[in-house]
Write a protein that holds these residues in place. Structure first.
Motif, PDB file in Angstrom:
ATOM      1  N   SER A  77     -81.765  18.948 -34.728  1.00 54.79           N
ATOM      2  CA  SER A  77     -81.252  17.726 -35.345  1.00 54.79           C
ATOM      3  C   SER A  77     -82.322  16.650 -35.507  1.00 54.79           C
ATOM      4  CB  SER A  77     -80.104  17.162 -34.503  1.00 54.79           C
ATOM      5  OG  SER A  77     -79.033  18.069 -34.470  1.00 54.79           O
ATOM      6  N   ALA A 113     -73.605  12.571 -36.254  1.00 56.62           N
ATOM      7  CA  ALA A 113     -74.451  13.745 -36.455  1.00 56.62           C
ATOM      8  C   ALA A 113     -73.579  14.986 -36.336  1.00 56.62           C
ATOM      9  CB  ALA A 113     -75.572  13.771 -35.435  1.00 56.62           C
ATOM     10  N   ARG A 122     -77.847  20.385 -40.872  1.00 57.44           N
ATOM     11  CA  ARG A 122     -77.529  19.261 -40.001  1.00 57.44           C
ATOM     12  C   ARG A 122     -77.282  18.087 -40.935  1.00 57.44           C
ATOM     13  NH1 ARG A 122     -77.766  23.325 -37.538  1.00 57.44           N
ATOM     14  NH2 ARG A 122     -78.645  23.654 -35.475  1.00 57.44           N
TER      15      ARG A 122
END
Length: 135
Positions: A77, A113, A122
């Motif tokens: 991420s 996220a 992501r």
């Protein structure tokens, strides 16, 4: 009068593309109205925008909540979060020139996220609140 959504997105796009570091992190001027089909990640795409009336007796105004999505195919991420943080730094309280409107304030609200499309991407969803008045 220009649509507040169109005008706000154009001002945001101009602000983001003026930052050489962000453009370099994206690998080019990859800021889209919708996620592209054949573009290598990372990229930025505009998400939902919601408008509410913010008018007074003698003036027209809108309260907009705008989402900006950062997409990355990087396995972790970090890339999407780093780009998202750069977007927040560029836009939070930025004095944008919004065509046909006067920007009272642009404020960062939230960051979400997520892992999307079966783990392929992501996505960092950033939400901002913009208060706009008609001149």
């Amino acid at each position: 009068m220009t649509s507040p959504v169109v005008a706000l997105r154009a001002a945001i796009r101009a602000r983001l593309l003026a930052d050489a570091g962000l453009v370099q992190a994206l690998g080019g001027a990859k800021i889209f109205d919708a996620p592209p089909r054949e573009t290598a990640s990372p990229w930025i795409a505009f998400g939902e925008t919601r408008l509410r009336d913010w008018s007074a007796l003698d003036s027209r105004g809108v309260d907009a909540t705008a989402q900006i999505d950062v997409w990355s195919a990087d396995p972790g991420s970090r890339e999407s979060l780093d780009i998202g943080e750069r977007v927040v730094a560029l836009l939070d309280d930025a004095p944008l020139a919004v065509q046909g409107w006067r920007l009272v304030r642009l404020a960062f609200l939230t960051l979400d996220a997520r892992i999307e499309t079966g783990g392929r991407y992501r996505r960092v969803a950033l939400r901002f609140r913009a208060l706009l008045e008609a001149p």
